[in-house]
Design a protein around this motif. Structure first.
Motif, PDB file in Angstrom:
ATOM      1  N   GLY A 135       0.862  -1.202   0.004  1.00  0.00           N
ATOM      2  CA  GLY A 135       0.044  -0.030  -0.044  1.00  0.00           C
ATOM      3  C   GLY A 135       0.724   1.327   0.020  1.00  0.00           C
ATOM      4  O   GLY A 135       0.473   2.189   0.578  1.00  0.00           O
TER       5      GLY A 135
ATOM      6  N   GLN B 235      -0.167   4.660  -2.732  1.00  0.00           N
ATOM      7  CA  GLN B 235      -1.338   5.627  -2.414  1.00  0.00           C
ATOM      8  C   GLN B 235      -1.043   7.132  -2.494  1.00  0.00           C
ATOM      9  O   GLN B 235       0.379   7.281  -1.832  1.00  0.00           O
ATOM     10  CB  GLN B 235      -2.116   5.159  -1.423  1.00  0.00           C
ATOM     11  CG  GLN B 235      -2.509   3.751  -1.376  1.00  0.00           C
ATOM     12  CD  GLN B 235      -3.360   3.118  -0.013  1.00  0.00           C
ATOM     13  OE1 GLN B 235      -2.809   3.417   0.730  1.00  0.00           O
ATOM     14  NE2 GLN B 235      -4.763   2.626  -0.231  1.00  0.00           N
TER      15      GLN B 235
ATOM     16  N   ALA C 168      -0.923  10.879  -1.152  1.00  0.00           N
ATOM     17  CA  ALA C 168      -1.420  11.485   0.138  1.00  0.00           C
ATOM     18  C   ALA C 168      -2.146  12.509  -0.196  1.00  0.00           C
ATOM     19  O   ALA C 168      -2.054  13.318  -1.137  1.00  0.00           O
ATOM     20  CB  ALA C 168      -0.031  11.907   0.665  1.00  0.00           C
TER      21      ALA C 168
ATOM     22  N   ALA D 151       0.290   6.648  10.611  1.00  0.00           N
ATOM     23  CA  ALA D 151       0.330   6.577   9.167  1.00  0.00           C
ATOM     24  C   ALA D 151      -0.468   5.577   8.697  1.00  0.00           C
ATOM     25  O   ALA D 151      -1.321   5.376   7.611  1.00  0.00           O
ATOM     26  CB  ALA D 151       1.589   6.412   8.630  1.00  0.00           C
ATOM     27  N   TYR D 152      -0.847   4.403   9.582  1.00  0.00           N
ATOM     28  CA  TYR D 152      -1.277   2.997   9.215  1.00  0.00           C
ATOM     29  C   TYR D 152      -2.982   3.523   8.951  1.00  0.00           C
ATOM     30  O   TYR D 152      -3.793   3.109   8.396  1.00  0.00           O
ATOM     31  CB  TYR D 152      -1.231   1.979   9.936  1.00  0.00           C
ATOM     32  CG  TYR D 152      -1.824   0.680   9.737  1.00  0.00           C
ATOM     33  CD1 TYR D 152      -1.261  -0.127   8.605  1.00  0.00           C
ATOM     34  CD2 TYR D 152      -2.775   0.350  10.399  1.00  0.00           C
ATOM     35  CE1 TYR D 152      -2.154  -1.400   8.606  1.00  0.00           C
ATOM     36  CE2 TYR D 152      -3.663  -0.889  10.318  1.00  0.00           C
ATOM     37  CZ  TYR D 152      -3.172  -1.628   9.183  1.00  0.00           C
ATOM     38  OH  TYR D 152      -3.941  -2.945   9.005  1.00  0.00           O
TER      39      TYR D 152
ATOM     40  N   CYS E 282      -4.169   6.397   8.966  1.00  0.00           N
ATOM     41  CA  CYS E 282      -4.600   7.586   8.440  1.00  0.00           C
ATOM     42  C   CYS E 282      -5.330   7.601   7.213  1.00  0.00           C
ATOM     43  O   CYS E 282      -5.044   7.101   6.208  1.00  0.00           O
ATOM     44  CB  CYS E 282      -3.302   8.584   8.274  1.00  0.00           C
ATOM     45  SG  CYS E 282      -3.405  10.262   7.136  1.00  0.00           S
TER      46      CYS E 282
ATOM     47  N   SER F 163      -5.933   9.567   5.153  1.00  0.00           N
ATOM     48  CA  SER F 163      -5.508  10.707   3.869  1.00  0.00           C
ATOM     49  C   SER F 163      -4.157   9.931   3.270  1.00  0.00           C
ATOM     50  O   SER F 163      -3.579  10.422   2.650  1.00  0.00           O
ATOM     51  CB  SER F 163      -5.264  11.762   4.268  1.00  0.00           C
ATOM     52  OG  SER F 163      -6.629  12.624   4.704  1.00  0.00           O
ATOM     53  N   HIS F 164      -3.807   8.942   4.054  1.00  0.00           N
ATOM     54  CA  HIS F 164      -2.500   8.000   3.410  1.00  0.00           C
ATOM     55  C   HIS F 164      -1.201   8.931   3.638  1.00  0.00           C
ATOM     56  O   HIS F 164      -0.320   9.186   2.687  1.00  0.00           O
ATOM     57  CB  HIS F 164      -2.699   7.738   1.929  1.00  0.00           C
ATOM     58  CG  HIS F 164      -3.874   6.754   1.781  1.00  0.00           C
ATOM     59  ND1 HIS F 164      -4.088   5.642   2.693  1.00  0.00           N
ATOM     60  CD2 HIS F 164      -4.933   6.906   1.166  1.00  0.00           C
ATOM     61  CE1 HIS F 164      -5.230   5.161   2.096  1.00  0.00           C
ATOM     62  NE2 HIS F 164      -5.910   5.811   1.411  1.00  0.00           N
TER      63      HIS F 164
ATOM     64  N   PRO G 288       2.137  10.106   4.640  1.00  0.00           N
ATOM     65  CA  PRO G 288       3.347   9.364   5.410  1.00  0.00           C
ATOM     66  C   PRO G 288       4.008  10.102   6.524  1.00  0.00           C
ATOM     67  O   PRO G 288       4.987  10.755   6.252  1.00  0.00           O
ATOM     68  CB  PRO G 288       4.238   9.407   4.143  1.00  0.00           C
ATOM     69  CG  PRO G 288       3.992  10.524   3.441  1.00  0.00           C
ATOM     70  CD  PRO G 288       2.500  10.798   3.597  1.00  0.00           C
TER      71      PRO G 288
END
Length: 536
Positions: free
Chosen positions: A368, A371, A373, A422-423, A425, A427-428, A430
């Motif tokens: 993943g 993806q 952000a 981050a996992y 989130c 909105s992905h 980082p």
């Protein structure tokens, strides 16, 4: 995944936050530990542990034996490096290292001869009779570092012993994909416990607790069996619920003791010390067999890995050799470490280091990471997931705006970079990358500030030295002038005294001459009188 029905022998507490990512562990923990053929060359990174870079003591063209020292430590905060196999040193040069930056660093390149011949090993015949310093020296000289992540030199961690009452063996291994500690316990639990016993001898009246997640039933059974065979009743099992990141140092301490390590403090300040199961195994080999740390157990996994499992890998083995040896497909990405706290390698030619516990050979879309952000929607999910009770959203805003002082005010350095924020989130974003950027920038700024401070101190010291030399020179001139003046005055006094003596002598001479003239005149008058009387 199967969970153990074993009941923990000590009370288990809770930690804030945490997540339950898909584990992906069964793909690599179902086969026995194996070995792969040796690579054609080993690229040994001299900065392959925490602390200072090791200093090479071999030359190009030199033949070495397995276990021979090839690089010495640079100061106490460093580690020895040993030849992972026998062969010839073919280069000492900069190569790309296992680091997110993809930068080059000094490496020793060793070409194996295929004999894998050990150098002469010296084991400790009676560990019970060895004093504390001798045990620490052996651990130091064998290059043992923490094998749980940071690869911090183990002898430094073991130095503090005053007030330490509990040794925690970290067997939680909470990150997805990684199973090397699980398999090590399944097949070598006795050696791990013996290593823990060696560590315990460095302290007085210390308790030993093994912290392990309940998703490792076979490892728990192996520990119980080994403990029974070795009659080690002082070792207790703390079985914690499977939850990421329960294997973090501070998180596992809180789970097993209910205590939180205060900001800016170390576990030793609470009377606790923690070591990984791999470190215990390495200490056992170092003391009982005299073997230095030249290899480690590494999990090879991922959708593109055709023979997933756990392998003994010599340090410096290039990752591309691991791909070929397991007949794996070309991975989309190579991740060193787990998917949460690991990092992507710049290419497959880097050699593994002491901190390498896993190589993930991922396929398209597996992790993943592709993806896009999106903007933060301020949902607060990251705050709920944070195991350190931080405010990830605030840290993100301040890191993004380069407001590092404010980020530090929000306890940036308490972040363990577990990636839980981050996992979750949506909105992905980082997030961890932003925290790492802020931390590295702050550290660099501190280094630059320290350099500037030292430069200022050197400049001020030079100016003070020049001023001192100037003052000393002026003082010498002043004293010389005074000395000349005094000498002149002394000379003047001497001349005056001499002149007075000369004047007195002149007066005496003049007086004598006057007396002589008077006497001569008197004699002449007398003679004239006598002559006159004779004529009469």
């Amino acid at each position: 995944m199967e969970r153990s029905s074993f009941v923990s022998e000590i009370p288990i507490y809770e930690i804030p936050g945490g997540i339950h990512p898909e584990e992906h562990k069964t793909r690599s923990n179902q086969t026995n530990i194996r070995r792969l053929p040796l690579a054609n060359e080993l690229v040994i990174n001299l900065k392959g542990q925490a602390g200072n870079r090791s200093i090479p003591i071999v030359e190009v063209g030199e033949a070495v034996l397995k276990g021979q020292v090839i690089a010495e430590c640079d100061g106490i905060f460093s580690a020895y490096q040993h030849a992972p196999t026998s062969g010839t040193i073919i280069a000492i040069e900069k190569r790309t290292i296992a680091h997110p930056s993809g930068l080059d660093d000094l490496c020793i390149v060793l070409k194996p001869d295929g004999d894998d011949q050990w150098c002469e090993l010296t084991s400790s015949s009676n560990i019970e009779e060895m004093d504390r310093e001798a045990v620490l020296a052996q651990i130091f000289e064998k290059g043992v570092v923490g094998l749980g992540g940071a690869s911090f030199p183990s002898h430094i961690k073991l130095k503090q012993h005053e007030g330490v009452h509990t040794l925690i063996i970290n067997a939680a291994e909470c990150e997805p994909y990684i199973t090397c500690d699980d398999k090590l316990l399944q097949e070598h639990a006795k050696e791990v416990l013996l290593g823990a016993e060696i560590i315990s001898k460095l302290y007085q009246d210390i308790n030993i607790v093994i912290g392990i997640e309940d998703n490792k039933p076979q490892a728990i059974d192996a520990i119980q069996q080994a403990r029974k065979e070795l009659e080690l009743s002082n070792i207790k099992l703390g079985v914690v619920p499977t939850k990421y990141p329960s294997g973090g140092e501070k998180q596992l301490i809180q789970l097993l003791t209910g205590k939180e390590v205060p900001h800016g403090k170390l576990p030793a300040d609470l009377g606790l010390i923690m070591h990984n199961v791999g470190t215990c195994y390495a200490i056992h080999l170092a003391l009982t067999e005299g073997k230095p740390l030249v290899e480690r157990l590494v999990t090879l996994t991922g959708d593109n890995c055709k023979e997933p499992g756990n392998y003994w890998i010599p340090f410096g083995t290039p990752v591309d050799h691991l791909i070929k040896a397991t007949q794996s497909d070309t991975p989309k990405r190579l991740i060193m470490g787990g998917p949460m706290m690991g990092y992507e390698l710049p290419h497959a030619h880097v050699g593994i280091v002491k901190a390498t516990n896993c190589i993930i050979m991922s396929a398209d879309g597996e992790l993943g990471m592709d993806q896009t952000a999106l903007p933060c929607i301020r949902c607060g999910a990251c705050m709920d997931a944070c195991p350190a009770s931080l405010l990830p959203q605030q840290l993100y805003w301040h890191a993004q705006a380069d407001e590092f002082d404010k980020a530090e005010e929000y306890d940036l350095f308490d972040c363990i970079e577990c990636g839980a924020c981050a996992y979750v989130c949506p909105s992905h974003i980082p997030l961890v990358q932003h925290y790492r950027y802020a931390k590295s920038t702050i550290r660099n700024n501190r280094v630059e500030k320290l350099k500037a401070e030292k430069a200022r101190e050197r400049y001020e010291a030079r100016q003070e030295r020049l001023e001192r030399v100037k003052r000393e020179k002026a003082e010498r001139h002043r004293k010389a002038a005074e000395a000349r003046k005094k000498a002149a005055e002394e000379a003047g006094k001497k001349d005056a005294k001499k002149a007075a003596v000369q004047a007195a002598l002149a007066r005496v001479q003049a007086k004598k001459k006057a007396q002589q003239s008077d006497e001569s005149a008197a004699d002449k008058n007398q003679s004239d009188d006598n002559h006159s009387e004779g004529n009469n």
